[in-house]
Enzyme design. Sequence first.
Site, PDB file in Angstrom:
ATOM      1  N   HIS A  17       0.839  -1.207   0.000  1.00 25.10           N
ATOM      2  CA  HIS A  17       0.000   0.000   0.000  1.00 25.10           C
ATOM      3  C   HIS A  17       0.878   1.263   0.000  1.00 25.10           C
ATOM      4  O   HIS A  17       0.606   2.218  -0.732  1.00 25.10           O
ATOM      5  CB  HIS A  17      -0.875   0.058   1.256  1.00 25.10           C
ATOM      6  N   LYS A  41     -18.355  -6.553   7.509  1.00 27.42           N
ATOM      7  CA  LYS A  41     -17.020  -7.143   7.463  1.00 27.42           C
ATOM      8  C   LYS A  41     -16.402  -7.224   8.854  1.00 27.42           C
ATOM      9  O   LYS A  41     -16.584  -6.318   9.672  1.00 27.42           O
ATOM     10  CB  LYS A  41     -16.128  -6.261   6.578  1.00 27.42           C
ATOM     11  N   ARG A  90      -2.378  -6.222  -8.577  1.00 27.95           N
ATOM     12  CA  ARG A  90      -1.276  -7.172  -8.337  1.00 27.95           C
ATOM     13  C   ARG A  90      -1.274  -8.303  -9.341  1.00 27.95           C
ATOM     14  O   ARG A  90      -0.250  -8.880  -9.643  1.00 27.95           O
ATOM     15  CB  ARG A  90      -1.395  -7.762  -6.924  1.00 27.95           C
ATOM     16  N   SER A 128      -2.982  -7.739   2.698  1.00 25.67           N
ATOM     17  CA  SER A 128      -3.367  -7.668   4.120  1.00 25.67           C
ATOM     18  C   SER A 128      -3.881  -9.022   4.579  1.00 25.67           C
ATOM     19  O   SER A 128      -3.680  -9.403   5.734  1.00 25.67           O
ATOM     20  CB  SER A 128      -4.429  -6.592   4.327  1.00 25.67           C
TER      21      SER A 128
END
Length: 162
Positions: A17, A41, A90, A128
Amino acid sequence: MRIAVFPGSFDPITTGHVDLVKRALPLFDKVIVAIGINSQKKYLFSLEQRLAWIEAVFADEPKVEVDSFQKLTAHYCNKIGARYLLRGLRNASDFDYEKTISQLNNIVGEGLETIFLISQPEYSHISSTIVREIIKGGGDSSSFLPPEVDISSLSFEKYELK
Ligand code: ADP
């Protein structure tokens, strides 16, 4: 003023990040790293902890601001006058997911543009999610985290059962 919002969970913020934000800085006048709060979440770290880490990481970077928001990212951007979203790619699964979201955000955000940066090879394996798995498993995640994110100072047991 060119304002970009970098939205995410940042649970926790990783070196991937940080690299993305640093590479985006020359493109914008301001980059707002904004934690989206999704009540459905489950997070490993509290909102306050995640915000404090991001603030510490960018303490010496005047072009970076830190914030959090609820509900739609596009509405948040419109509210604060940001016309750009920043996202990282990514791999191909990031692309598939991000493509649909960016098209939706362009409609809901009335012309809101998502700017994608391809992650540097040395960061493309970092997520993460992986970092949380390492932490929960009692491993050393420090090579994936900026120095300001000091997991070792936290009590591991506190997070184990969440
Ligand atoms: P979300 O919950 O929205 O996926 P994350 O905090 O996991 O939020 O990620 C926020 C953004 O950071 C996403 O655009 C993601 O692609 C990007 N990102 C995450 N890890 C990396 C990395 N290692 N390199 C480049 N970009 C990354």
